[in-house]
Write a protein that holds these residues in place. Sequence first.
Motif, PDB file in Angstrom:
ATOM      1  N   UNK A   1      -9.642   1.535 -40.932  1.00 31.34           N
ATOM      2  CA  UNK A   1     -10.200   0.462 -40.100  1.00 31.34           C
ATOM      3  C   UNK A   1      -9.173  -0.625 -39.794  1.00 31.34           C
ATOM      4  N   UNK A   2      -7.919  -0.345 -40.035  1.00 34.28           N
ATOM      5  CA  UNK A   2      -6.886  -1.333 -39.777  1.00 34.28           C
ATOM      6  C   UNK A   2      -6.737  -2.285 -40.948  1.00 34.28           C
ATOM      7  N   UNK A   3      -6.081  -3.414 -40.658  1.00 33.45           N
ATOM      8  CA  UNK A   3      -5.806  -4.399 -41.708  1.00 33.45           C
ATOM      9  C   UNK A   3      -5.519  -5.749 -41.060  1.00 33.45           C
ATOM     10  N   UNK A   4      -5.819  -6.811 -41.767  1.00 33.34           N
ATOM     11  CA  UNK A   4      -5.492  -8.156 -41.280  1.00 33.34           C
ATOM     12  C   UNK A   4      -6.202  -8.476 -39.973  1.00 33.34           C
ATOM     13  N   UNK A   5      -5.471  -9.068 -39.036  1.00 30.57           N
ATOM     14  CA  UNK A   5      -6.089  -9.453 -37.764  1.00 30.57           C
ATOM     15  C   UNK A   5      -6.504  -8.245 -36.933  1.00 30.57           C
ATOM     16  N   UNK A   6      -6.008  -7.066 -37.302  1.00 38.76           N
ATOM     17  CA  UNK A   6      -6.372  -5.848 -36.580  1.00 38.76           C
ATOM     18  C   UNK A   6      -7.513  -5.097 -37.259  1.00 38.76           C
ATOM     19  N   UNK A   7      -8.167  -5.722 -38.255  1.00 42.06           N
ATOM     20  CA  UNK A   7      -9.258  -5.047 -38.944  1.00 42.06           C
ATOM     21  C   UNK A   7     -10.436  -4.856 -37.983  1.00 42.06           C
ATOM     22  N   UNK A   8     -11.009  -3.668 -37.992  1.00 41.11           N
ATOM     23  CA  UNK A   8     -12.080  -3.288 -37.066  1.00 41.11           C
ATOM     24  C   UNK A   8     -13.345  -4.110 -37.303  1.00 41.11           C
ATOM     25  N   UNK A   9     -13.798  -4.777 -36.275  1.00 41.96           N
ATOM     26  CA  UNK A   9     -15.010  -5.590 -36.363  1.00 41.96           C
ATOM     27  C   UNK A   9     -16.248  -4.725 -36.603  1.00 41.96           C
ATOM     28  N   UNK A  10     -16.174  -3.458 -36.202  1.00 45.54           N
ATOM     29  CA  UNK A  10     -17.311  -2.555 -36.368  1.00 45.54           C
ATOM     30  C   UNK A  10     -17.301  -1.754 -37.659  1.00 45.54           C
ATOM     31  N   UNK A  11     -16.358  -2.029 -38.557  1.00 38.63           N
ATOM     32  CA  UNK A  11     -16.240  -1.255 -39.796  1.00 38.63           C
ATOM     33  C   UNK A  11     -17.538  -1.200 -40.608  1.00 38.63           C
ATOM     34  N   UNK A  12     -18.227  -2.324 -40.816  1.00 35.77           N
ATOM     35  CA  UNK A  12     -19.474  -2.237 -41.598  1.00 35.77           C
ATOM     36  C   UNK A  12     -20.513  -1.315 -40.954  1.00 35.77           C
ATOM     37  N   UNK A  13     -20.650  -1.384 -39.648  1.00 36.65           N
ATOM     38  CA  UNK A  13     -21.608  -0.522 -38.950  1.00 36.65           C
ATOM     39  C   UNK A  13     -21.181   0.940 -39.051  1.00 36.65           C
ATOM     40  N   UNK A  14     -19.904   1.225 -38.864  1.00 37.54           N
ATOM     41  CA  UNK A  14     -19.414   2.600 -38.954  1.00 37.54           C
ATOM     42  C   UNK A  14     -19.657   3.171 -40.352  1.00 37.54           C
TER      43      UNK A  14
ATOM     44  N   UNK B   1     -16.707  -2.653 -27.062  1.00 41.07           N
ATOM     45  CA  UNK B   1     -17.300  -2.471 -28.386  1.00 41.07           C
ATOM     46  C   UNK B   1     -18.152  -1.199 -28.430  1.00 41.07           C
ATOM     47  N   UNK B   2     -18.891  -0.924 -27.365  1.00 40.74           N
ATOM     48  CA  UNK B   2     -19.727   0.263 -27.313  1.00 40.74           C
ATOM     49  C   UNK B   2     -18.866   1.521 -27.366  1.00 40.74           C
ATOM     50  N   UNK B   3     -17.840   1.578 -26.548  1.00 45.69           N
ATOM     51  CA  UNK B   3     -16.972   2.753 -26.504  1.00 45.69           C
ATOM     52  C   UNK B   3     -16.180   2.882 -27.798  1.00 45.69           C
ATOM     53  N   UNK B   4     -15.631   1.771 -28.286  1.00 41.01           N
ATOM     54  CA  UNK B   4     -14.833   1.803 -29.513  1.00 41.01           C
ATOM     55  C   UNK B   4     -15.686   2.188 -30.714  1.00 41.01           C
ATOM     56  N   UNK B   5     -16.962   1.910 -30.677  1.00 36.18           N
ATOM     57  CA  UNK B   5     -17.828   2.227 -31.799  1.00 36.18           C
ATOM     58  C   UNK B   5     -18.425   3.617 -31.742  1.00 36.18           C
ATOM     59  N   UNK B   6     -18.403   4.239 -30.586  1.00 42.62           N
ATOM     60  CA  UNK B   6     -19.032   5.546 -30.455  1.00 42.62           C
ATOM     61  C   UNK B   6     -18.087   6.694 -30.811  1.00 42.62           C
ATOM     62  N   UNK B   7     -16.989   6.807 -30.087  1.00 45.59           N
ATOM     63  CA  UNK B   7     -16.112   7.963 -30.264  1.00 45.59           C
ATOM     64  C   UNK B   7     -15.526   8.066 -31.669  1.00 45.59           C
ATOM     65  N   UNK B   8     -14.954   7.004 -32.220  1.00 46.72           N
ATOM     66  CA  UNK B   8     -14.408   7.146 -33.580  1.00 46.72           C
ATOM     67  C   UNK B   8     -15.474   7.466 -34.627  1.00 46.72           C
ATOM     68  N   UNK B   9     -16.656   6.859 -34.521  1.00 49.22           N
ATOM     69  CA  UNK B   9     -17.703   7.109 -35.513  1.00 49.22           C
ATOM     70  C   UNK B   9     -18.226   8.538 -35.392  1.00 49.22           C
TER      71      UNK B   9
END
Length: 179
Positions: free
Chosen positions: A114-127, A8-16
């Motif tokens: 941020x994807x869609x459906x079951x692949x929707x990014x859990x960090x989207x609101x924070x990003x 979650x840390x890595x996935x939330x840092x680089x894309x944002x």
Amino acid sequence: MVATARMMLIAGYEPTGSFISNAVFSLLSRPDQLELPRKDPELAGRGLEELLRHAGPGILVVRFANEDVEIGPVQIRAGDQVLLDMDAAHSDPAHFTDGERLDLTRDSGMHLQFGHGIHYCIGAPLARVEGQIALESLVRRFPGLRLSVPASEISHSKNPFIRSLTALPVEFEAQRPEG
């Protein structure tokens, strides 16, 4: 739990981080669009979805078909790997008029960054919050912010999955503190 937290840390840092630099570059290289949030600072927040669509970090997404499907003349079989092109989706004329153009006043709520459906990014609101704060702050605190090199000299990383800049050289005049 530790592996999930690390991911979650890595996935939330680089894309944002990539999105924020991409968005700033998009605005600085299009003075007509940069002027809009300068005149109306709230547009930096409302225009965020358009910036995600136009300058989001996602380029390519890999998925596997769950079932056989036919798309136009192409037959995709269950289990086949499919490579999705986000730029093609985000400039699809069936969903976005003149999709190649950045337009902060556009309703871009249908983007897939941020994807869609079951692949929707859990960090989207924070990003979204991070992007909005960064863009509103830059527009407010650095009214003279501009590229210090021609836009054509800005280079992107070679990563086929994440759109990011190798550098974003900018300049601005120092502002005197108010008070």
